[in-house]
Design an enzyme around this catalytic site. Sequence first.
Site, mmCIF file in Angstrom:
data_model
loop_
_atom_site.group_PDB
_atom_site.id
_atom_site.type_symbol
_atom_site.label_atom_id
_atom_site.label_comp_id
_atom_site.label_asym_id
_atom_site.label_seq_id
_atom_site.Cartn_x
_atom_site.Cartn_y
_atom_site.Cartn_z
ATOM 1 N N LYS A 52 -8.802 -10.603 -28.803
ATOM 2 C CA LYS A 52 -9.248 -12.012 -28.504
ATOM 3 C C LYS A 52 -9.384 -13.006 -29.198
ATOM 4 C CE LYS A 52 -12.523 -8.925 -25.814
ATOM 5 N NZ LYS A 52 -13.652 -8.105 -25.338
ATOM 6 N N GLN A 96 -19.000 -7.325 -28.555
ATOM 7 C CA GLN A 96 -18.173 -5.929 -28.146
ATOM 8 C C GLN A 96 -18.820 -4.940 -28.233
ATOM 9 O OE1 GLN A 96 -14.960 -6.665 -27.616
ATOM 10 N NE2 GLN A 96 -14.527 -4.502 -26.863
ATOM 11 N N ASP A 119 -18.647 -12.919 -20.982
ATOM 12 C CA ASP A 119 -18.393 -11.505 -20.323
ATOM 13 C C ASP A 119 -18.884 -11.393 -18.960
ATOM 14 O OD1 ASP A 119 -16.878 -9.764 -22.059
ATOM 15 O OD2 ASP A 119 -18.726 -9.540 -23.496
HETATM 16 N N1 GUN Z 1 -15.839 -3.463 -24.533
HETATM 17 C C1 GUN Z 1 -14.806 -2.855 -23.291
HETATM 18 N N2 GUN Z 1 -14.673 -3.701 -22.631
HETATM 19 C C2 GUN Z 1 -15.237 -4.816 -22.779
HETATM 20 C C3 GUN Z 1 -15.486 -6.114 -22.381
HETATM 21 O O1 GUN Z 1 -15.041 -6.897 -21.383
HETATM 22 N N3 GUN Z 1 -16.325 -6.982 -23.091
HETATM 23 C C4 GUN Z 1 -17.038 -6.438 -24.187
HETATM 24 N N4 GUN Z 1 -17.955 -7.450 -24.672
HETATM 25 N N5 GUN Z 1 -17.075 -5.232 -24.613
HETATM 26 C C5 GUN Z 1 -16.375 -4.357 -24.164
#
Ligand code: GUN
Length: 281
Positions: A52, A96, A119
């Site tokens: 990211k 996350q 998200d």
């Molecule tokens: N953990 C697995 N996929 C995601 C996601 O799309 N966003 C976040 N914040 N955590 C994750």
Amino acid sequence: MSFIIDGKTIAATIKDELRQEVELLKAQGKSCALAVIQVGNDPASSVYVRNKKNACNYIGITSLSYELPEETTEEELLACIDQLNEDPNVHGILCQLPLPRHMDENKVIRRISPKKDVDGFHPENVGALTIGQEGFVSCTPAGIIQLLKRSNIPMEGKHCVVVGRSNIVGKPMALLMLQENATVTVCHSRTQNLKEICKEADILIVAIGKPQFINEEYVKDGAVVIDVGIHRMEDGHLCGDVDFESVSPKASAITPVPGGVGPMTICMLMHNCVEAMKRFS
Ligand code: GUN
């Protein structure tokens, strides 16, 4: 032989579009920042977080990193989020998941301002999606819509079967497909006659988390098959929830793993960050 939906190339195109847009915004004195919070050091999460940040760098979004130790208390994490919510120079906040077990994930998600919830996990954004209003949409399902649109695969009037009902993928996927005027069926682990229902799909979207579970017996001739799963097998190679070898000769179009849905998720996160900055700053 089926058409392979090339997520890697489509994601690269979207990232380049965003990079150009961010450059134009910068020329107007507007910049964009994403705060990425990771609690603890789960190796899989560290890989996602690194990817990211790399995408942010490529597009020209500032990434602010908050690496908190595993022992961080929920109160400390919530205080960190409060501070970022208040900061006018931060446009997106991503925490996350999964969080350590001593934290209440729902409480943490609710604490992120819906205006910075890139998200698309906050109940306010999920609610907006449900009633077709503007908000942030969960990145993986939003990416799948882009894959279909940019591959010129029509959704209107088609029978779309979504296998999986998670809050992150299955449920928002079904809502987005409905918004595209598809006829939607959602299946899950308790569904009876799963095979028969899948076999009726014009578009089959699989997010069940079981390696190579969907084989050719689940797929209608000419169906479009979208594979959300990603698993590392014992021999080290990656595979999805769909048995690509047996399904691809039957499908009219199919996403590979890797290089299908995966690259789209980060790309839509970047899209949401730029939108957050344009809408709310
Ligand atoms: N953990 C697995 N996929 C995601 C996601 O799309 N966003 C976040 N914040 N955590 C994750």
